[in-house]
Design an enzyme around this catalytic site. Sequence first.
Site, PDB file in Angstrom:
ATOM      1  N   ARG A   1       0.822  -1.210   0.000  1.00 24.28           N
ATOM      2  CA  ARG A   1       0.000   0.000   0.000  1.00 24.28           C
ATOM      3  C   ARG A   1       0.869   1.278   0.000  1.00 24.28           C
ATOM      4  NH1 ARG A   1      -1.034   5.035   1.663  1.00 24.28           N
ATOM      5  NH2 ARG A   1      -0.275   4.446   3.735  1.00 24.28           N
ATOM      6  N   ASP A   2       1.470   1.584   1.114  1.00 24.71           N
ATOM      7  CA  ASP A   2       2.223   2.841   1.239  1.00 24.71           C
ATOM      8  C   ASP A   2       3.358   2.874   0.214  1.00 24.71           C
ATOM      9  OD1 ASP A   2       2.947   5.300   2.319  1.00 24.71           O
ATOM     10  OD2 ASP A   2       4.097   4.447   3.961  1.00 24.71           O
TER      11      ASP A   2
ATOM     12  N   HIS B   1       7.526   4.462  12.346  1.00 19.87           N
ATOM     13  CA  HIS B   1       7.374   4.391  10.876  1.00 19.87           C
ATOM     14  C   HIS B   1       8.367   5.396  10.297  1.00 19.87           C
ATOM     15  CE1 HIS B   1       4.640   4.290   7.143  1.00 19.87           C
ATOM     16  NE2 HIS B   1       5.537   5.221   6.882  1.00 19.87           N
TER      17      HIS B   1
ATOM     18  N   HIS C   1      11.260   6.843   7.414  1.00 19.76           N
ATOM     19  CA  HIS C   1      11.671   6.876   6.007  1.00 19.76           C
ATOM     20  C   HIS C   1      13.176   7.067   5.934  1.00 19.76           C
ATOM     21  CE1 HIS C   1       7.725   7.480   3.647  1.00 19.76           C
ATOM     22  NE2 HIS C   1       7.461   6.873   4.783  1.00 19.76           N
TER      23      HIS C   1
ATOM     24  N   CYS D   1       9.801   9.291  -2.204  1.00 21.28           N
ATOM     25  CA  CYS D   1       9.391  10.398  -1.344  1.00 21.28           C
ATOM     26  C   CYS D   1       8.689  11.423  -2.227  1.00 21.28           C
ATOM     27  CB  CYS D   1      10.609  11.023  -0.674  1.00 21.28           C
ATOM     28  SG  CYS D   1      10.179  12.467   0.315  1.00 21.28           S
TER      29      CYS D   1
ATOM     30  N   ASN E   1      10.256   4.975   2.221  1.00 17.85           N
ATOM     31  CA  ASN E   1      10.154   4.027   3.340  1.00 17.85           C
ATOM     32  C   ASN E   1      11.418   3.214   3.558  1.00 17.85           C
ATOM     33  OD1 ASN E   1       7.232   4.174   2.046  1.00 17.85           O
ATOM     34  ND2 ASN E   1       6.982   3.543   4.172  1.00 17.85           N
TER      35      ASN E   1
END
Lengths: 302, 302
Positions: free
Chosen positions: B15-16, B207, B209, B240, B249
Amino acid sequence: MALPNRVKIIDVGPRDGLQNEKQPVPAAIKVELVHRLQAAGLKDIEVTSFVSPKWVPQMGDNAEVMAGIQRQSGVRYSVLTPNMKGFEAAVLSKPDEIVVFGAASEAFSQKNINCSIAESIERFRPVVQAAVAQGIAVRGAISCAVGCPYEGEIAPERVELVARLMADIGVQHVGVADTIGVGTPSKVQRALEVTLKHYDIDHVSGHYHDTYGMALANTLASLEMGIWNYDTSVAGLGGCPYAKGATGNVATEDVVYMLHGMGIETGIDLDKLIDAGKFISDFLERKPHSRAANALLTKRAG
Amino acid sequence: MALPNRVKIIDVGPRDGLQNEKQPVPAAIKVELVHRLQAAGLKDIEVTSFVSPKWVPQMGDNAEVMAGIQRQSGVRYSVLTPNMKGFEAAVLSKPDEIVVFGAASEAFSQKNINCSIAESIERFRPVVQAAVAQGIAVRGAISCAVGCPYEGEIAPERVELVARLMADIGVQHVGVADTIGVGTPSKVQRALEVTLKHYDIDHVSGHYHDTYGMALANTLASLEMGIWNYDTSVAGLGGCPYAKGATGNVATEDVVYMLHGMGIETGIDLDKLIDAGKFISDFLERKPHSRAANALLTKRAG
């Protein structure tokens, strides 16, 4: 977290970095890189290596590079000297510091220089003595301090042995090097702990490779122990000779970005440092091996 | 260091990650990726998003992907639901968990959804109530928790506000997200500290990055606080959006490599995980954005 307020960075890009890049780099470019690093605020630069050009052709221009540098007061220029012949040649270039290497792996020592760890360090004794006699500082590098390409994981006892032997022959400062980048924070801390039995915290550096992406986590783990000296390489210069195509030395830019973000002083101007890294990366026709540099360059480009 | 013995990873790659990749990915490839992730031992997978395909065309196949997965018992499949319409569509796909987002930046909220932070969270109240009524778990994501592309640095008070508001509306678990990757360990720890005023340590995730290369150092800093839940993305899927061409990520492979190297259990088979990452990276015709994966793939190739 009790962290140091300031950190000293030794940029090893011109030597450790360029030595492991495939493309030959002219002396003038190396000199320009050193000039840009000192303009960015670097106070310690590992410039070149006095080894046989038969083994390391990339460093065959060592004397020319050293002669070409417009030295700045307050900056320490170091060179690698594997033996007396190298040391005698190096002395003519007036380095502020020499660097000697010992691996914390018997297999690596045997395979690369055909002798035991203890014998390999003993060979440096006359070099260290000569340097000390001439007032030249001596730094030792403990390579393969966490993992070895032949032996795998390295017991902390091996690292302690090298640290003890280096202290015995008069090496004043040692760097704990995760040469192949396999170390994780707890393993790196164990290697540092045993080194600290023989060296004061002010005389131990961390030298981490980012091959597996662990270098900044390992730097943080070291900062938490009070370690405030680090070897890094502008633009992440230097591949990994044991994993072709993989990245090697941690990028100075990434380390400086993290330290500044944590309020830790380095005396380095990150923008100028990124320019220095872009200069040499452009020459090598690739992007810097630095996530912080690439993100900031992308941002600059808008 | 008092570290957790085990860590739970939520892989947000499907997803992300894929939402932020330029190239469209067919539903069958996404389903295969989910299958490979669960075969590697992932127990939490963020599968897709139920948002308008007008805004996020990459996730237009949400129902098809959810229907295509051969579910494994013990694996939790989560989906993003920004509003009631999305939630109602999502429910038909029987997700185990829904995810709602709130930014810790007023500028970001205003610019992206044209309302204040408080209003943005309030809009989720009926979604959260409906999910709880149906026995579906609710996870909240606090985006821009360290830095914002418009506002710069984010005060911990903003993060605390989002955490408090999310707790108020019944969100059961929150992730503290450094969406643009500018965070460094001390800043990330401050964002976590204020979140822990409103959520138990078992219900807070990190979470991070890797845009600036900080993600693993931030993960280590979080582990040291006892945080044992992390969102990561296989192969570092997801760029990004605020720094085109930069990585986004953190790669699941890098996190797992570090954790296993520190003796922390994840239940994940790193080799199979690397295969999953290689599968999707091959489809996207690039290398995994994971230093550990690239180093290990290089080693495999000999």
